[in-house]
Design a protein around this motif. Structure first.
Motif, mmCIF file in Angstrom:
data_model
loop_
_atom_site.group_PDB
_atom_site.id
_atom_site.type_symbol
_atom_site.label_atom_id
_atom_site.label_comp_id
_atom_site.label_asym_id
_atom_site.label_seq_id
_atom_site.Cartn_x
_atom_site.Cartn_y
_atom_site.Cartn_z
ATOM 1 N N THR A 189 0.635 -21.276 29.122
ATOM 2 C CA THR A 189 1.385 -22.234 28.302
ATOM 3 C C THR A 189 1.708 -21.706 26.911
ATOM 4 O OG1 THR A 189 -0.639 -23.266 27.459
ATOM 5 C CG2 THR A 189 0.302 -24.149 29.503
ATOM 6 N N SER A 242 3.045 -21.765 20.997
ATOM 7 C CA SER A 242 3.170 -22.698 22.111
ATOM 8 C C SER A 242 4.548 -22.579 22.730
ATOM 9 C CB SER A 242 2.939 -24.126 21.624
ATOM 10 O OG SER A 242 3.265 -25.063 22.635
ATOM 11 N N ALA A 244 5.733 -24.792 24.819
ATOM 12 C CA ALA A 244 6.250 -26.140 25.039
ATOM 13 C C ALA A 244 7.130 -26.599 23.881
ATOM 14 C CB ALA A 244 5.092 -27.120 25.241
ATOM 15 N N ASP A 245 6.681 -26.346 22.643
ATOM 16 C CA ASP A 245 7.428 -26.834 21.488
ATOM 17 C C ASP A 245 7.677 -25.769 20.421
ATOM 18 O OD1 ASP A 245 4.868 -26.510 20.474
ATOM 19 O OD2 ASP A 245 4.447 -28.657 20.346
ATOM 20 N N GLY A 246 7.221 -24.531 20.644
ATOM 21 C CA GLY A 246 7.456 -23.461 19.686
ATOM 22 C C GLY A 246 6.548 -23.474 18.484
ATOM 23 N N GLU A 247 5.569 -24.398 18.459
ATOM 24 C CA GLU A 247 4.647 -24.457 17.326
ATOM 25 C C GLU A 247 3.827 -23.164 17.239
ATOM 26 O OE1 GLU A 247 4.045 -26.786 14.878
ATOM 27 O OE2 GLU A 247 5.955 -27.644 15.561
#
Length: 447
Positions: A189, A242, A244-247
């Protein structure tokens, strides 16, 4: 004065114009050439050499792994690079091939600038090299995505590619610094990414300094640059990205170990080529004469309980790289041997045997190897054979072809190559390569 203007002025000693990048696809011409047939035999030329496709680092000595093996063990991914002299750029393609060598390799992405590696020299932590940065594609744990480094507009970032090509390639990181390397988290992930912000920070400070002029100090090395070069130790930063959201946040020490490859405590300071199997049995090379600046090495195998065995026999001299077999019962080694270390050997050391045994001896170079199943995947090249991807049986030493990135060169005729073996005035063994190439004009032979 803006930072960009200061940087430009600091390098504009004479009038110059930067040519715009070519608009045409640098790979298109090669695809057309590959589609031609029936040209017939002709002599190998310098133009052929410039345009030759390559996989992995050009210099084979100590080259890092160049191949990514899918989790199911049935496919591999690799980057093929090929110079295009007309466009003055490289054609770079991410390819997937079947491990059994069946069918043609499939392109899943292309493009990007040549990614130069760097090296440390004296107090300069990042001198740009003439060879490319190691860029082995890395598969996610479920095999659904492949990550690799791609450089666009002067920035090297991680890109993700769908092996089935149902989803277009996408950029996965957008960090302010170039990505040096990366690893997948175990659950697939996120990515753990290594960068060196100190290069950017010092370079920006140097650009600002240009407005008032540079002090000619220890930061200068005229053979490399006409401006100061970043100096000192550069800390590597490990980031968690991440998907999922690029954080992005700082990776934990456990996450950083997925990428840092830190050797355990207790190893000699100059130990190298560390390899550990799933049972915790480790192997490494260490100096046999630690007080010497350039010392011969010895091979050490250590168990978790502290027991060790050491191979200091001639059979273990010249070892450069180590791997464990997939089942963890045998240690594999790449060895430079023969006259002036001109030959390459693969060794296999079964735990319990007195010393390693040689399973392969060749004058070819083996480049960027990695273990997959019961085989060692390598780039293999010789004086009359450009680099190809082969699988070497780790028991018998027999090899088989997986992929040839230069099939058209089968239609070329090569000159003769001879190894000249001699001793110099001080006694050590030495060797030169004499290559003769016959031109299209009969009677002319160029050594």
């Amino acid at each position: 004065m803006s930072l960009a203007l200061a940087a430009a002025l600091s390098q504009s000693i004479v009038p110059h114009v930067d040519l715009p990048p070519p608009q045409e696809d640098p790979c298109a011409g090669f695809e057309e050439a590959e589609g031609l047939s029936g040209i017939g035999q002709r002599a190998f030329t310098l133009d052929d050499q410039v345009r030759m496709a390559d996989i992995g680092r050009a210099n084979p000595v100590g080259a890092a792994r160049a191949i990514g093996v899918a989790p199911d063990g049935e496919h591999i991914a690799f980057v093929v690079k090929r110079a295009n002299p007309e466009a003055n750029v490289y054609c770079q393609r991410l390819m997937i091939a079947a491990m059994d060598g069946s069918g043609a390799a499939v392109e899943v992405d292309r493009g990007g600038e040549f990614i130069r590696d760097d090296f440390r020299l004296r107090d300069f932590p990042a001198i740009m090299a003439g060879w490319d940065r190691p860029n082995p594609p890395r598969w996610s744990s479920d095999g659904s995505r492949i990550g690799y480094l791609k450089r666009l507009n002067g920035s090297t970032q991680v890109w993700l590619v769908d092996p089935d090509r149902t989803v277009p390639p996408r950029q996965a990181t957008a960090l302010p610094d170039n990505v040096d390397s990366f690893a997948w988290t175990n659950d697939g992930t996120a990515l753990i990414v290594a960068t060196r912000p100190g290069i950017r920070i010092q370079s920006e400070a140097i650009a600002r300094e240009a407005a008032e002029g540079f002090l000619f100090d220890e930061r200068f090395s005229p053979q490399f640059a006409d401006r100061p070069i970043p100096t000192g130790q550069l800390e590597t930063h490990y980031s968690y990205v991440s998907l999922a959201d690029g954080e992005v946040w700082v990776a934990s020490s456990e996450e950083a170990r997925l990428l840092s490859g830190e050797a355990p405590e207790g190893l000699p300071a100059r130990a190298r080529a560390y390899a550990e199997n799933d049972s915790g049995i480790a192997a490494w090379l260490e100096p046999s004469e630690p007080t010497r600046l350039i010392s011969p090495t010895r091979l050490v195998v250590g168990w978790p309980d502290g027991n060790q065995i050491v191979c200091e026999q001639k059979a273990c001299e010249g070892i450069r790289e180590l791997w464990w077999s997939s089942d963890g019962t045998a240690l594999l080694a790449l060895q430079a041997t023969g006259w002036a270390n001109s030959q390459t050997a693969i060794l296999r050391w079964e735990l319990g045997e007195a010393q390693p045994r040689q399973i392969l001896l060749t004058e070819d170079a083996l480049v960027g190897c990695t273990v997959a199943g019961g085989e060692l995947l390598c780039g293999r090249e010789g004086f009359g054979q450009p680099r190809r991807l082969v699988a070497i049986d780790v028991v018998t030493g027999a090899d088989r072809l997986i992929h040839d990135p230069n099939p058209r060169l089968e239609e070329r005729t090569f000159g003769t190559v001879e190894r000249l073996r001699f001793r110099n005035a001080f006694g050590p063994k030495a060797m030169r390569i004499l290559s003769c190439h016959r031109t299209t004009r009969p009677g002319n032979v160029i050594p």
